[in-house]
Enzyme design. Structure first.
Site, PDB file in Angstrom:
ATOM      1  CB  CYS A   8     119.963  13.894 -19.504  1.00  0.00           C
ATOM      2  SG  CYS A   8     118.391  14.491 -20.169  1.00  0.00           S
ATOM      3  CG  ASN A  11     115.222  13.682 -24.500  1.00  0.00           C
ATOM      4  OD1 ASN A  11     114.537  13.325 -25.452  1.00  0.00           O
ATOM      5  ND2 ASN A  11     116.176  14.580 -24.640  1.00  0.00           N
ATOM      6  CB  CYS A  13     116.179  19.115 -17.371  1.00  0.00           C
ATOM      7  SG  CYS A  13     114.619  19.032 -16.463  1.00  0.00           S
ATOM      8  NE  ARG A  14     120.529  16.124 -16.412  1.00  0.00           N
ATOM      9  CZ  ARG A  14     120.861  15.019 -15.767  1.00  0.00           C
ATOM     10  NH1 ARG A  14     122.043  14.948 -15.186  1.00  0.00           N
ATOM     11  NH2 ARG A  14     120.037  14.000 -15.693  1.00  0.00           N
ATOM     12  CB  SER A  15     119.854  15.391 -23.266  1.00  0.00           C
ATOM     13  OG  SER A  15     118.541  14.921 -23.098  1.00  0.00           O
ATOM     14  CG  ASP A 117     118.477  15.103 -12.279  1.00  0.00           C
ATOM     15  OD1 ASP A 117     117.718  16.014 -12.670  1.00  0.00           O
ATOM     16  OD2 ASP A 117     118.120  13.926 -12.125  1.00  0.00           O
TER      17      ASP A 117
HETATM   18  P1  4NP Z   1     116.880  15.427 -17.203  1.00  0.00           P
HETATM   19  O1  4NP Z   1     116.126  15.751 -15.834  1.00  0.00           O
HETATM   20  O2  4NP Z   1     117.473  14.039 -17.044  1.00  0.00           O
HETATM   21  O3  4NP Z   1     117.928  16.476 -17.279  1.00  0.00           O
HETATM   22  O4  4NP Z   1     115.849  15.506 -18.299  1.00  0.00           O
HETATM   23  C1  4NP Z   1     115.204  14.858 -15.269  1.00  0.00           C
HETATM   24  C2  4NP Z   1     113.927  14.777 -15.748  1.00  0.00           C
HETATM   25  C3  4NP Z   1     113.012  13.916 -15.157  1.00  0.00           C
HETATM   26  C4  4NP Z   1     113.412  13.117 -14.099  1.00  0.00           C
HETATM   27  C5  4NP Z   1     114.702  13.186 -13.639  1.00  0.00           C
HETATM   28  C6  4NP Z   1     115.614  14.057 -14.223  1.00  0.00           C
HETATM   29  N1  4NP Z   1     112.483  12.237 -13.485  1.00  0.00           N
HETATM   30  O5  4NP Z   1     112.845  11.600 -12.483  1.00  0.00           O
HETATM   31  O6  4NP Z   1     111.344  12.105 -13.954  1.00  0.00           O
END
Ligand code: 4NP
Length: 148
Positions: A8, A11, A13-15, A117
């Site tokens: 994602c 790294n 939240c989702r992955s 996201d």
């Molecule tokens: P993830 O979520 O891609 O599911 O881990 C996010 C975590 C951090 C950010 C964006 C999405 N960020 O912009 O820092």
């Protein structure tokens, strides 16, 4: 042993959630698959998963609290049989990095829909939706034996 890398943006939240869910699903079926997750971005390297991902995983009896974020790199292509992105932006970033055949989780059971996201979600409900979407897609991935 086959191997899967979930990717994602951050790294956190989702992955990591996908990695934890996949670990449980493969274990329950007695299948040995190497699993990992990574982000296309570098902002959260070394961080634990976000609190709501840890919480939703825990509600489903999965512990992802010890995972730590890392950034995906071109070498991952040689190390993993499947590199599975959470959304279209992640998939495009992987292609831009030079990874030739990145898959998208939503292609398995969700007609290519993105796993949204959740970083800016204000409520916890979204995390339960993400959990269900990841679980359902992985179920299709496993039951249709894509991992072979
Ligand atoms: P993830 O979520 O891609 O599911 O881990 C996010 C975590 C951090 C950010 C964006 C999405 N960020 O912009 O820092």
């Amino acid at each position: 042993m086959k191997s899967i890398l979930f990717v994602c943006l951050g790294n956190i939240c989702r992955s990591p959630l996908a990695e934890g869910i996949a670990r449980k699903m493969f274990e329950q079926r007695g299948l040995h698959v190497k699993l990992d997750s990574a982000g296309t971005g570098s902002w959260h390297i070394g961080e634990a998963p976000c609190p709501d991902s840890i919480k939703v995983a825990k509600l489903h009896d999965i512990d992802i609290s010890s995972l730590r974020a890392r950034q995906v790199c071109l070498k991952d292509e040689k190390k993993f049989d499947f590199i599975i992105a959470m959304d279209e932006n992640n998939r495009k970033d992987l292609l831009a990095l030079g990874i030739k055949n990145p898959l998208k989780l939503g292609d398995f059971g969700f007609k290519g829909e993105d796993v949204p996201d959740p970083y800016y979600y204000k409520d916890f409900e979204g995390f339960e939706k993400i959990f269900q979407m990841i679980s359902t897609s992985l179920d299709v991935f496993i039951e249709k034996k894509y991992y072979l």
